[in-house]
Write an enzyme that holds these catalytic residues in place. Structure first.
Site, PDB file in Angstrom:
ATOM      1  N   GLU A   1     -30.288  34.017 -11.844  1.00 50.71           N
ATOM      2  CA  GLU A   1     -30.574  33.493 -10.510  1.00 50.71           C
ATOM      3  C   GLU A   1     -31.263  32.143 -10.700  1.00 50.71           C
ATOM      4  OE1 GLU A   1     -33.117  34.252  -6.461  1.00 50.71           O
ATOM      5  OE2 GLU A   1     -33.977  34.306  -8.463  1.00 50.71           O
TER       6      GLU A   1
ATOM      7  N   ASP B   1     -33.956  37.812 -12.169  1.00 56.79           N
ATOM      8  CA  ASP B   1     -34.566  37.158 -11.014  1.00 56.79           C
ATOM      9  C   ASP B   1     -35.438  35.979 -11.446  1.00 56.79           C
ATOM     10  OD1 ASP B   1     -35.579  37.064  -8.169  1.00 56.79           O
ATOM     11  OD2 ASP B   1     -37.454  37.437  -9.241  1.00 56.79           O
TER      12      ASP B   1
ATOM     13  N   GLU C   1     -46.230  40.642 -28.578  1.00 56.83           N
ATOM     14  CA  GLU C   1     -46.274  41.949 -27.909  1.00 56.83           C
ATOM     15  C   GLU C   1     -45.698  41.883 -26.498  1.00 56.83           C
ATOM     16  OE1 GLU C   1     -46.727  44.601 -29.462  1.00 56.83           O
ATOM     17  OE2 GLU C   1     -47.413  43.661 -31.299  1.00 56.83           O
TER      18      GLU C   1
ATOM     19  N   TRP D   1     -51.067  49.094 -26.169  1.00 56.01           N
ATOM     20  CA  TRP D   1     -51.535  47.794 -26.650  1.00 56.01           C
ATOM     21  C   TRP D   1     -52.545  47.248 -25.667  1.00 56.01           C
ATOM     22  CZ3 TRP D   1     -50.124  42.636 -24.743  1.00 56.01           C
ATOM     23  CH2 TRP D   1     -50.647  41.611 -25.548  1.00 56.01           C
ATOM     24  N   ALA D   2     -53.783  47.084 -26.115  1.00 55.62           N
ATOM     25  CA  ALA D   2     -54.863  46.587 -25.267  1.00 55.62           C
ATOM     26  C   ALA D   2     -55.865  45.849 -26.145  1.00 55.62           C
ATOM     27  CB  ALA D   2     -55.525  47.739 -24.523  1.00 55.62           C
ATOM     28  N   PRO D   3     -55.569  44.627 -26.519  1.00 56.77           N
ATOM     29  CA  PRO D   3     -56.430  43.886 -27.456  1.00 56.77           C
ATOM     30  C   PRO D   3     -57.819  43.585 -26.909  1.00 56.77           C
ATOM     31  CG  PRO D   3     -54.743  42.452 -26.532  1.00 56.77           C
ATOM     32  CD  PRO D   3     -54.384  43.846 -26.128  1.00 56.77           C
TER      33      PRO D   3
ATOM     34  N   GLY E   1     -54.624  45.108 -31.972  1.00 56.21           N
ATOM     35  CA  GLY E   1     -54.969  45.524 -30.617  1.00 56.21           C
ATOM     36  C   GLY E   1     -54.244  46.754 -30.120  1.00 56.21           C
ATOM     37  N   LYS E   2     -53.674  47.529 -31.016  1.00 51.89           N
ATOM     38  CA  LYS E   2     -52.943  48.726 -30.611  1.00 51.89           C
ATOM     39  C   LYS E   2     -53.827  49.968 -30.742  1.00 51.89           C
ATOM     40  CE  LYS E   2     -48.479  46.727 -31.826  1.00 51.89           C
ATOM     41  NZ  LYS E   2     -47.288  46.792 -32.684  1.00 51.89           N
TER      42      LYS E   2
ATOM     43  N   GLU F   1     -54.231  48.224 -35.892  1.00 55.91           N
ATOM     44  CA  GLU F   1     -54.287  46.768 -36.009  1.00 55.91           C
ATOM     45  C   GLU F   1     -53.577  46.090 -34.840  1.00 55.91           C
ATOM     46  OE1 GLU F   1     -52.351  45.526 -39.554  1.00 55.91           O
ATOM     47  OE2 GLU F   1     -50.468  46.581 -39.129  1.00 55.91           O
TER      48      GLU F   1
ATOM     49  N   LYS G   1     -53.697  58.591 -16.698  1.00 55.77           N
ATOM     50  CA  LYS G   1     -54.096  57.194 -16.782  1.00 55.77           C
ATOM     51  C   LYS G   1     -54.640  56.941 -18.184  1.00 55.77           C
ATOM     52  CE  LYS G   1     -55.203  55.707 -12.061  1.00 55.77           C
ATOM     53  NZ  LYS G   1     -56.256  55.103 -11.192  1.00 55.77           N
TER      54      LYS G   1
END
Length: 623
Positions: free
Chosen positions: A336, A280, A256, A15-17, A43-44, A41, A66
């Site tokens: 926490e 945390d 997302e 996922w990188a819109p 941003g995938k 669709e 990468k």
């Protein structure tokens, strides 16, 4: 999302819109942009790599990978896949790189998950510092050498820190760079599974210190600016930055991002068989001000209103609801939180946050304040009891006298506050008598037992503190010439029969054994019948036991009248003055204490007369 193998090949989804084009690159293609991803669709992106002609995978196990993007600004972004399950340091530069970790043979689990039937006795631990050697310890070292110690002392849960991959070791695991990856410093993912399986074999539950409150600022090996924008996983602008922690803040209102974080929880439960989580930074998540500059005096206006971040609170509710619905037999969640937000540890169906427990963070602060600022004569007994009992009715708390926070450089552990440099010269049984060490050992035992019995419905100890570890904790950094000298635990001192650390360790085991027999953590809160400022006594009942603490520095009381609801004949079931715990053997445990029924005292229906030496705590039970 991420990598998935099928009989025909490998699917990879991301996922990188903010990306205009995307490629998967790595050693398998000589780092060239040969494998362009298809845009879907929302941003995938998706890629399918068929098997080689000989039937082998297109990407080999342990191969470096990468994902590469062109952003809307025209920038090339080569990033570690956020869903990667393993990342290692590059050989040529201090940056992490993704690893395609898909061993042909799956890990074989040998032990079933244990079920928690008693109050939580948590051993908070960090794998890397668990060796006595000045080095980074491994998952397998911890499994084989440390878990038996934890089991022998009687803990029933381990809370493991710094498991999620973090590029900076000194962050203690709280600046996460790869959320689905196990820290490669300690070994491979299967080594962590070995550790968890080993713990389950001892009947010990495994809790993960999960960090969903923020993420590392790192770009090359973190989530920051993943697709070239500052708002892929995070809020854009100032709202997306934590000024005090120097980290990025998730946008919990984005679907997302929610899927990423909720999937992350499932991943650790299903892939690694963790039994629960300690969340945390919950205070930072709940409030737009992140708790900075707010004292939380108890005014309800501080808990509700415009300062509350509704999106993040809803995320925590969703996370807890999902975890408890999917894993009803073995799920524990701990918050926490220092604020005291009402209903945080009540079920979501009741309008609560859904956590099972919250950490009683005021307790260790109170003990350090007392030891740092007050002489023994100035201890405020009423204030101590108030701090230990000041928790919301019906919401469970984890009590602890000290955690990793007090062990770090810049603070001191309780043992250090009590004994300081005397720990280096007078902790041998052969050394000259030291009043400082005698006081320190006595109060160390009393502080921990009072916290344990009065402070909550669970108990926590940080690795090494159970025996009064003689050094602070300091990770390798520029300021100490990258030294591991203090990033370790000196088990050698507790194993040395000539040193007094063994007394504190035996006391720790005795506390757990007594709790195992009487299970006061599952009992209602204690009834405190006496808080005597002059005599420095605290007396209360819980789970059918009568607890007596004499914090006076010099006064012992031979015939002290004590109120109780118990009947018949009482016996001492635990005494901190026993020689095996470094005490002076002033309490005869064979003595019998008869209760006078109807002779009420201190708002209790009955009473008895006891002998209570100075700086000693006792637990009585009816025979």
């Amino acid at each position: 999302m991420g990598f998935h193998e099928t009989p025909e090949g490998i699917y990879y989804r991301e996922w990188a819109p903010g990306a205009t084009q995307a490629w998967l690159i790595g050693e398998f293609c000589d780092w060239e942009r040969k494998h362009e991803m298809k845009k879907l669709e929302h941003g995938k992106w998706e890629l399918f790599l068929p098997n080689n002609e000989d039937g082998s995978r297109a990407i080999k196990h342990m191969s470096h990978v990468k994902v590469s993007f062109d952003s809307t600004s025209g920038e090339r972004c080569d990033r570690i896949p956020p869903w990667i399950n393993y990342a290692v340091m590059e050989k040529t530069k201090p940056v992490y790189i993704g690893v395609y970790y898909m061993p042909e043979k799956s890990f074989e689990w040998k032990n079933e998950r244990p079920k928690n039937t008693q109050g939580l006795r948590i051993y908070e631990a960090h794998v890397g510092i668990s060796s006595k050697e000045p080095t980074i310890a491994s998952y397998r070292h911890f499994a084989d050498d440390i878990i038996p110690r934890i089991a022998e002392n009687g803990y029933n849960a381990i809370q493991l820190m710094a498991v999620m991959e973090h590029a900076y070791y000194g962050s203690f695991g709280y600046q996460v760079t790869s959320f689905f990856a196990t820290s490669s410093r300690f070994g491979e993912p299967d080594d962590l599974k070995y550790l968890i399986d080993k713990a389950h074999g001892y009947g010990i539950l495994m809790l993960l210190d999960i960090v969903h409150s923020h993420a590392s600022m790192n770009v090359d090996d973190g989530l920051n600016r993943f697709d070239g924008t500052d708002h892929c996983y995070f809020h854009e602008g100032e709202r997306g930055n934590h000024s005090l922690w120097g980290s990025r803040l998730f946008n919990y209102g984005h679907w997302e991002v929610m899927r990423f974080l909720l999937s992350n929880l499932r991943w650790w439960v299903e892939e690694y068989r963790f039994d629960g989580f300690r969340f945390d930074g919950v205070t930072s998540m709940m409030y737009k001000h992140h708790g900075m500059g707010v004292g939380f005096s108890g005014d309800y206006n501080e808990y509700f209103g415009d300062d509350v971040d509704g999106e993040s609170f809803c995320y925590m509710q969703m996370a807890n609801a999902m975890l408890h619905e999917l894993y009803p037999d073995h799920m524990i969640t701990i918050a926490e939180d220092v604020s005291g937000m009402p209903a945080l540890s009540l079920p979501v169906a009741m309008g609560g946050g859904g956590f099972d427990y919250r950490l009683s963070m005021a307790i260790p602060d109170k003990w350090i304040e007392i030891l740092k600022e007050l002489s023994d004569e100035e201890w405020d007994i009423g204030n101590i009891v108030h701090t230990l009992t000041n928790r919301r009715h019906g919401e469970k708390s984890i009590a602890y006298a000290e955690s990793h926070d007090q062990a770090l450089v810049g603070d001191k552990t309780i043992a250090f506050w009590l004994m300081d440099k005397e720990m280096y010269t007078h902790m041998s049984d052969l050394a000259p008598k030291s009043l400082i060490v005698d006081r320190g050992i006595a109060l160390h035992k009393m502080i921990r037992f009072l916290t344990y019995t009065l402070g909550g419905e669970g108990y926590l100890n940080f690795i090494g503190n159970e025996f009064g570890h003689p050094e602070w904790l300091d990770f390798p950094r520029a300021g100490n010439n990258e030294s591991f000298q203090y990033a370790r635990r000196q088990w050698n001192v507790v194993d040395d029969p000539l040193l007094k650390y063994k007394y504190l360790n035996k006391w720790d085991a005795a506390m757990h054994a007594t709790c195992n027999n009487y299970d006061w953590l599952n009992a209602p809160q204690a009834y405190v019948s006496l808080k005597h400022e002059g005599d420095k006594l605290i007396i209360f009942e819980r789970a059918g036991l009568l607890f007596v603490f004499n914090f006076h520095h010099s006064n012992s009381f031979p015939d002290y009248k004590v109120g109780t609801s118990l009947k018949g004949k009482l016996k001492v079931v635990l005494s901190s003055d026993d020689p095996e715990f470094g005490g002076f053997n002033r309490v005869d445990k064979s003595s019998e204490f008869w209760v006078k029924e109807g002779d009420g005292w201190h708002d209790r229906p009955n009473s008895t007369m006891i002998y209570i030496p100075n700086r000693v705590c006792l637990a009585f039970a009816a025979e």
